[in-house]
Structure formats: C-alpha cells, structure tokens
Design an enzyme around this catalytic site. Structure first.
Site, PDB file in Angstrom:
ATOM      1  N   THR A 160      -0.716  17.395  36.831  1.00 21.20           N
ATOM      2  CA  THR A 160      -1.771  17.997  37.640  1.00 21.20           C
ATOM      3  C   THR A 160      -2.606  18.925  36.768  1.00 21.20           C
ATOM      4  O   THR A 160      -2.069  19.813  36.106  1.00 21.20           O
ATOM      5  CB  THR A 160      -1.161  18.783  38.810  1.00 21.20           C
ATOM      6  OG1 THR A 160      -0.314  17.918  39.542  1.00 21.20           O
ATOM      7  CG2 THR A 160      -2.246  19.358  39.709  1.00 21.20           C
TER       8      THR A 160
ATOM      9  N   ASN B 122      -5.021  30.595  10.418  1.00 18.03           N
ATOM     10  CA  ASN B 122      -4.690  31.687  11.324  1.00 18.03           C
ATOM     11  C   ASN B 122      -4.204  32.950  10.621  1.00 18.03           C
ATOM     12  O   ASN B 122      -4.326  34.038  11.167  1.00 18.03           O
ATOM     13  CB  ASN B 122      -3.623  31.228  12.327  1.00 18.03           C
ATOM     14  CG  ASN B 122      -2.485  30.501  11.652  1.00 18.03           C
ATOM     15  OD1 ASN B 122      -2.681  29.466  11.007  1.00 18.03           O
ATOM     16  ND2 ASN B 122      -1.284  31.024  11.777  1.00 18.03           N
TER      17      ASN B 122
ATOM     18  N   GLY C 250      -3.096  24.703  22.063  1.00 17.26           N
ATOM     19  CA  GLY C 250      -3.378  24.193  20.731  1.00 17.26           C
ATOM     20  C   GLY C 250      -2.247  23.354  20.166  1.00 17.26           C
ATOM     21  O   GLY C 250      -2.462  22.322  19.529  1.00 17.26           O
ATOM     22  N   THR C 251      -1.010  23.783  20.402  1.00 20.55           N
ATOM     23  CA  THR C 251       0.138  23.037  19.878  1.00 20.55           C
ATOM     24  C   THR C 251       0.200  21.633  20.454  1.00 20.55           C
ATOM     25  O   THR C 251       0.404  20.651  19.732  1.00 20.55           O
ATOM     26  CB  THR C 251       1.443  23.797  20.193  1.00 20.55           C
ATOM     27  OG1 THR C 251       1.420  25.030  19.478  1.00 20.55           O
ATOM     28  CG2 THR C 251       2.663  22.999  19.777  1.00 20.55           C
TER      29      THR C 251
ATOM     30  N   CYS D 276       8.253  35.069  14.235  1.00 21.88           N
ATOM     31  CA  CYS D 276       9.365  34.289  14.746  1.00 21.88           C
ATOM     32  C   CYS D 276       9.397  34.563  16.246  1.00 21.88           C
ATOM     33  O   CYS D 276       9.004  35.641  16.675  1.00 21.88           O
ATOM     34  CB  CYS D 276      10.633  34.804  14.067  1.00 21.88           C
ATOM     35  SG  CYS D 276      12.098  33.883  14.473  1.00 21.88           S
TER      36      CYS D 276
ATOM     37  N   SER E 209      -7.708  25.980  21.469  1.00 22.22           N
ATOM     38  CA  SER E 209      -6.783  26.759  22.294  1.00 22.22           C
ATOM     39  C   SER E 209      -7.553  27.795  23.102  1.00 22.22           C
ATOM     40  O   SER E 209      -8.316  28.585  22.545  1.00 22.22           O
ATOM     41  CB  SER E 209      -5.769  27.458  21.388  1.00 22.22           C
ATOM     42  OG  SER E 209      -5.030  28.400  22.135  1.00 22.22           O
TER      43      SER E 209
ATOM     44  N   HIS F 284      -6.496  30.516  24.726  1.00 19.69           N
ATOM     45  CA  HIS F 284      -6.169  31.942  24.598  1.00 19.69           C
ATOM     46  C   HIS F 284      -6.508  32.516  23.234  1.00 19.69           C
ATOM     47  O   HIS F 284      -6.290  33.692  22.980  1.00 19.69           O
ATOM     48  CB  HIS F 284      -4.707  32.218  24.968  1.00 19.69           C
ATOM     49  CG  HIS F 284      -3.703  31.802  23.933  1.00 19.69           C
ATOM     50  ND1 HIS F 284      -3.163  32.691  23.040  1.00 19.69           N
ATOM     51  CD2 HIS F 284      -3.140  30.602  23.666  1.00 19.69           C
ATOM     52  CE1 HIS F 284      -2.302  32.048  22.267  1.00 19.69           C
ATOM     53  NE2 HIS F 284      -2.265  30.787  22.625  1.00 19.69           N
TER      54      HIS F 284
END
Lengths: 379, 398
Positions: free
Chosen positions: B239, B153, B75-76, B331, B201, B203
């Site tokens: 890849t 989120n 996602g990032t 964090c 994303s 996961h």
C-alpha cells in the site's frame, strides 16, 4: 559543568543499580556502554553487551534522566583481549581475559573519556571497594563486602590513575541488596539474568571460540600425547586448549589412580597428567607484578589467590627485578595455571598481583627438557 | 540555550512544508477519511490523488516523467531495487561500483556476488574522487551495470557522474547512481546526468523518514524485490504510504536551488574558515585536515580530521554542549563504525578515529555556525591539552 561521574553500563542489573544509586545520591551522571565486538558478525556471539543489552542500558539511562553513549572499542578489545586470549593458549597457558579487559579496555577507555569530559570519577557495577590510606592519601582496592560476589581479583592491575578515579557503588552491598534496590528503583533490568562466563564466549564454550579464531589465521590445534611426569604416554588428547589445569574427567585414560591435568606443554604438544600430589605447587614465578602504592623491595607475606574462586593460600612473596616476583606457598597450592593472575591480599586489602609465569613443580623441568615431538598448533 | 543540529546528512529535520502537508492529511477532508490509494471509493480517490501529486513533485525535481518514479521505503531500498533489480535468471554477469559507496550499494553488490556475479570495486584518489578512466578500464563484455554515487555522505565529495555515465552507457551498460545526498541540495536532472537509475531519500531533504524513490528510465529493466499486490506498476508492491508521500512531495516542491545551495555553501565555508581561525589563535597546536576539500563538494558537508583527537569523545563533548555532530560513520547501536570511505581515501586508522562530520541544512543560521565553530574548537583544544597518553598495559606502568 558540574562534577560528573561516568558510569560504565553493560545493560545488566549491577551497572544499572550502580548508576541509579549515584543519581539518587545527587550526582551528575553520564552512562557509557562499550561496544567490544561486532554482534552482526553471525549469530549471538556473546552473552553480554549485545545491541539488546545496550537498549536495556539506554532505557535505564532514560528512566534515570541521564545522558547515555555507546563507544566503539572493538579494535582495542580484539587487540588487547581476544588476541591475547589466543596467544596464551598457543603458549600452553590459561588466559585471564577479564583482568586484561578491565585495565586495558574498560578502565582505560572510561578514564580517558572522563579526562576528556572533565568528569571527576569513573564508576562501574563491580563488587569491590576503594580504600584511601588516611596517612598517605594513596588509594587501593578492598574486597567487596559480599565475599561471594567479590570481583576485586579482576581489578588487581588497575593503574594508579585508574584507581584514583574509580568508584564502586556496589562494594558495600550484597547481590541480594542490589536486586532489592533494582526493584525498589523500578529498574527494568531488576530481574535480568547475569552472565557468569567470559563475555565473548557463548555458553561458556571457549573451545569453539578459540577454534574459530585460530581457523581465521589458518591454524588448527592438533591432537597429541597425554603423558605422565616421567614422559610415559598414557593416551591421546584432542588439542591442548580443551583441557584445564586441575581437570580430572574427560581424559579418556583408564588408570589405577586419580589423574589430573598438571601442565600443557605446547612445544611437545603434550598434555601432562599426574596424581593429586603433583597438582600441588609450592613455588610460583610471577611476572608483570603491580602494586597499589609503592612496590615493596623486601619479601612479605600475603594471602594469594591464583584463581577468582580461590579461598586463598598463605605465601611469601619475594619481589624481584623488572616486575618479577617469586611466590613460596606456606601450604602447597593446587591447580596453579600459568597465565592466570596471582593476587595478593592482606585481609580484605588488595596489595597487588602478578601473572603466573610457571609453577615450580618438580616435574616440569624434566618435561620441558625433552625434545619437541610436534608443534601444538599447526598451520 | 537552544540546541544546534548539524547532522543533516544523517537525517534532516522535517521541513515546515512537509510538516503542514502531512498535518493537513491527518484531518478528514469534508468527512472523507484517507483511504487506500487503490480503492475505488472517495477515500481511495483522495489518497490516490495525494500519492500522484507527490510523484509529480518528485519527478519535477529531478527532470523525470512521473511514470519513471517508483516510491519505495527509502534510499536503501531504492539502491537495492536498482542493483538487485537487473538480475535475470541465467548467467551471472559483472558489475562495477566504487569503494566509497554507501553500505546500501556495497552490500547489494556483494549480495549479487554471492549469486555468482563478479564485482569490481573502483578506488578513489586522495580527494575521494572516482576517475572516469578507472571505471572505463574495468568494463567488460559481461558488465551489466555500473553504480557510482552522486555525492558522498561522509565527505560531500561529488563524483563526475555525467562523464562516467556517458562512457558507460555508450557501451550499452546500465548506470545507477545513489543520489541520496544530492537531491534537494544541488541541481539534479536525470536527462542531463544521463543515468538509468537514481536513488532518492525523503528524509535527507526535509521530508519524512520511511519513504524514498527510485528513478527508473523508461525502458530500463527492473525486476521487483518484493512480491505482492502489483502497486507502482508492479515494481514495488505494498500500500502506497500516502501520508509520507505527501510530506515527501511537499519537501520536493520546497527545494529552492540554487539559492539554498549557495547559502549552505557559504555557511559551510564560513564554518571551515571560523574553525581554522579559532585554531590558529588557540594555545594548543592542533592539525586540521578537511577531507575532500580539493574536490567539488556538496554544499553543507564538512569532514574534519583533528590530529590526535578521539572523535567519539569530541562528539560526546559537543552533544553535552548542545551541538549535534557526527563521526560520519555510525553503527546502529549509536557508536561509531570505522569509515570505509575515509579508508578508501587513504586516511590512516588514527586519522579516521579523529574525524568528525558536520553537515548543515537549509534551516541552519549563520549564528548557529559561528557558535558551533567556537564550541568545536574549544572542545578540540580541551581534548588536545589533556594529552594523548599511550594505552596503559596495566602492569608495571605505575
């Protein structure tokens, strides 16, 4: 839940061994690291408690089979320790951030968490011992057996509750014993180099830290005059915080006799220097004194340390009102710095201590009475 | 006692479909090892088929064409690719985002600001919602893109994407949405939403970590972030991770909506009702606020503020009791970061430090929810009864 002990873990060998010894003794242990500053804020800010150190602590915890948590105390540390550090320099004093941190942040956090988790004790890797008075059951602190490593000085103002829960597994051991134990236990951190300086300052350069922090509020330390105790200007200093009480070198003055920094005077932005006899101080005023056990009402004798690495000087302590006290040294003490802690010992027993408000030296009242020339810290 | 995992918004456990799809791939198929999808031989062919099958599954899930789906690392990266991908050399321009975005979006926007772009950050109301009018007001001639997340989120709050996207695109401005917390949890159709870019994303929806996707509407501009071998139609070299794609695709195919969504919503609502019920009969008086409750929320997320409770202590207590929950804003050291989302919603720093996030998933059972509600209120009550002594100054406080 079984009787549980919280261990403050920094990722260093001392706290690793403290945790390991408790586990070896059969206790239920939980390891906790305190995140005191944001390491992502540019470069390696500090020498201790970095994310890498936390990984070391986490791996030691895993090897010991104990739970491990990291708690964020950045805000509390910034408020209680860093702001205080800067404020003390602004007042021309010499701060002692480690003492402040131990009581206001480390032990405060660990004790509060211990209560929340119903843990029965809080242990750290400090070199110190706890003493329980057999008659009263009151707890106080003792120096560590390894006098050279003794850190009891930094723990002088723990509250009664903090001391009630405190445990110091390394108190009877020498540093040598600790390293040997670390190797015997197979701890990864056995050979890790210990940080000797104030933790939030890289390479011990507190001046750079201070400059940056002052800059954040748009301030800068100004240069000013170096004067003797009669007010005569001898040279120029580059900002008061760069100099320590008792400092001899780096003054940039050509003089016929040895000159030492004896005071920092923020109201006039003056650095006061004098001979060795002026460095000595016979009386000291303290505030915010605290004692283990009941506060004494009458004067008492004690060995007083005015710095961590101070063999101690005999003094008469006269308690005053509102947490104040007067110290009269039996032999004059050198390099007494306002802002430092004066800690009272009787043999190995730590009786209590206070913060040095000012040293009563003949010269200071004269200097203070002069009109301020320029502010020490300018916007 | 089995541990109960209630931190699906941080990562979701690998779903059974993703697991078996990946397991199958780990074995050779008729003596053909899995190769590089770009290779011409049998191994490459096998791998290429896996990747394209996965791409089709993901595109089906969001109503896109396969050619509009770019595989990335998560996602990032998807957010960064979309936001930094619209930058052309030349005059910097203006972009707009919201104050409750994930750091992947906020930091990507700030990066553009370093390059001379202007950034407007639109605030949210107390329920965490962005108002379409507030976005429209910020649009200028130089505005190139608006980025607003589909669902948050930390709180689960859903933004009015369709309305905002319509208004934005009417003015010829590109619209990106971070849909990481939405895809797989609610119906997402890129055509119906009317977006140009959408981040996914793996996961967060039962697939493996390490892969995600960016939907790029046919014709929307995109400059690659990385330079390399030209894979993914030159939009994302490297890849292609066939093994991860297989898991991602299987997870996409396994999404059951609205069934899963209804069930998860029911369980989340049950959790909140049970917690309230336990608190009401508790000996200790504790105030509970559920953040964003008044706004539409993604099923499964609950942001709870327990007045006066230390959220880190609560998370630790729950972990020791066998329940995985979160403070909602982590964090990388494993501690908590103060939440900018809750701050944007107007919570005080004390309230923020008293907030935990519970996020369940398709695998969560009713029994787990009932047990968790009880454990949570027990833990809260214990922490509350210990009292909240003021921070000791050390000296003179004996």
């Amino acid at each position: 839940m079984m009787a549980t002990i919280l261990v403050g873990m920094s990722g260093g060998v001392d706290s690793s061994v403290a945790a390991a010894l408790l586990v070896e003794a059969g206790h239920e242990v939980i390891g906790v690291s305190l995140q005191l500053y944001d390491h992502s804020a540019g470069g390696r800010l500090a020498r201790c408690c970095s994310p890498e150190d936390f990984i070391d602590a986490r791996r030691v915890a895993a090897a010991l089979g104990i739970r491990y948590y990291v708690i964020n105390k950045e805000e509390a540390f910034s408020r209680h320790v860093l702001d205080d550090f800067v404020a003390e320099y602004r007042r021309g004093r010499t701060p002692n951030p480690c003492v402040r941190c131990n009581s206001s942040v480390k032990f405060e956090t660990l004790v509060r968490l211990a209560r929340g988790l119903s843990a029965t004790a809080v242990a750290t890797g400090h070199y110190a011992r706890v003493f329980t008075d057999p008659a009263t059951g009151r707890r106080s602190l003792l120096r560590a057996c390894d006098r050279a490593k003794d850190q009891s000085y930094f723990l002088f103002n723990l509250t009664d509750e903090q001391v009630r829960l405190a445990m110091f597994p390394l108190g009877e051991l020498s540093k040598q014993d600790v390293r040997l134990a670390a190797r015997r236990l197979g701890l990864e951190t056995a050979d890790k180099v210990e940080s000797q300086d104030v933790c939030f300052v890289e390479g011990g350069d507190y001046r750079e830290f201070l400059r940056r922090r002052l800059e954040e509020s748009g301030e800068r330390e100004a240069a000013g005059p170096i004067v003797d105790s009669r007010g005569k200007t001898l040279g120029l200093h580059q900002g008061l915080s760069r100099y320590t009480i008792g400092q001899r070198h780096g003054l940039g003055i050509a003089a016929s006799r040895r000159l030492y920094v004896i005071a920092r005077n923020p109201s006039g932005n003056e650095l006061v220097v004098g001979g060795p006899e002026e460095l000595c101080c016979s009386e000291v005023a303290l505030d915010e004194t605290s004692y283990f056990g009941d506060a004494p009402c009458s004067p008492f004798e004690a060995t007083v340390q005015v710095r961590h690495r101070d063999p101690g000087t005999r003094a008469l302590v006269t308690p005053g009102r509102a947490g104040q006290a007067a110290l009269r040294f039996i032999e004059p003490a050198r390099g007494v710095a306002p802002g430092q802690a004066a800690v009272f010992y009787s043999g190995d027993r730590l009786l209590g201590g206070g913060w040095i408000a000012r040293g009563t030296q003949a010269i200071l009242p004269r200097v203070a009475r002069r009109a301020p020339a320029r502010a020490a810290v300018a916007k | 006692m089995r541990r109960v995992y209630l931190d699906h918004n941080a990562t979701s456990p690998l779903g059974p479909e993703a697991r078996s799809a990946m397991r199958r791939l780990l074995d050779e198929e008729a003596g053909v090892p899995l190769g590089n999808p770009s290779s011409p031989h049998a191994s490459g062919h096998r791998a290429r088929l896996v990747v394209e099958e996965a791409r089709r599954a993901v595109s089906r899930l969001i109503g896109a064409a396969p050619s509009e789906v770019v595989f990335v690392s998560g996602g990032t990266e998807a957010d960064n690719l979309a936001i930094q991908g619209i930058v052309e050399p030349g005059e910097p321009a203006h972009l707009v985002t919201s104050s409750v975005e994930h750091p992947a979006v906020l930091e990507a926007c700030r990066k553009l600001r370093e390059r001379g772009w202007e950034l407007t950050v639109v605030g949210v109301d107390r329920d965490g919602r962005v108002h379409p009018d507030d976005v429209m007001k910020t649009l200028r001639r130089e505005t190139r893109m608006v980025s607003i997340m589909t669902a948050n989120n930390e709180t689960g709050v859903i933004q009015p994407i369709r309305e905002i996207a319509a208004g934005v695109r009417e003015r010829g401005i590109l619209f990106h949405t971070d849909a990481v917390q939405s895809v797989g949890k609610r119906e997402i159709d890129v055509g119906a939403l009317g977006v140009d870019y959408l981040a996914i994303s793996s996961h967060k929806m039962g697939g493996p970590v390490g892969i995600g996707a960016l939907y790029v509407r046919e014709g929307a501009p995109l400059r690659p972030l990385l330079q390399g071998g030209g894979q993914e139609r030159r939009r994302r070299p490297g890849t292609e991770a066939a093994l991860l794609a297989a898991g991602f695709g299987a997870a996409a195919d396994a999404v059951r909506l609205p069934g899963d969504e209804d069930r998860m919503r029911g369980l989340r609502d049950l959790l909140e009702a049970e917690v309230r019920r336990h608190l009401a009969v508790s000996a200790v008086d504790i105030g509970l606020v559920i953040n964003g409750e008044a706004a539409p929320r993604v099923a499964g997320t609950s942001s709870m503020t327990f007045a006066g409770i230390d959220n880190e202590a609560l998370v630790i207590k729950m972990d020791l009791a066998g329940y995985a929950i979160s403070t909602g804003s982590a964090c990388s050291t494993g501690s908590t970061r103060p939440s900018h989302v809750l701050s944007a919603m107007g919570l005080s720093s004390t309230a923020i430090a008293s907030t935990v996030r519970i996020s369940l998933g398709p695998s969560t059972t009713e029994e787990e929810i009932r047990r968790a509600a009880e454990a949570l209120t027990d833990a809260v009550a214990e922490l509350a009864s210990i009292g909240r002594a003021p921070l000791a100054s050390g000296a003179g406080s004996r």
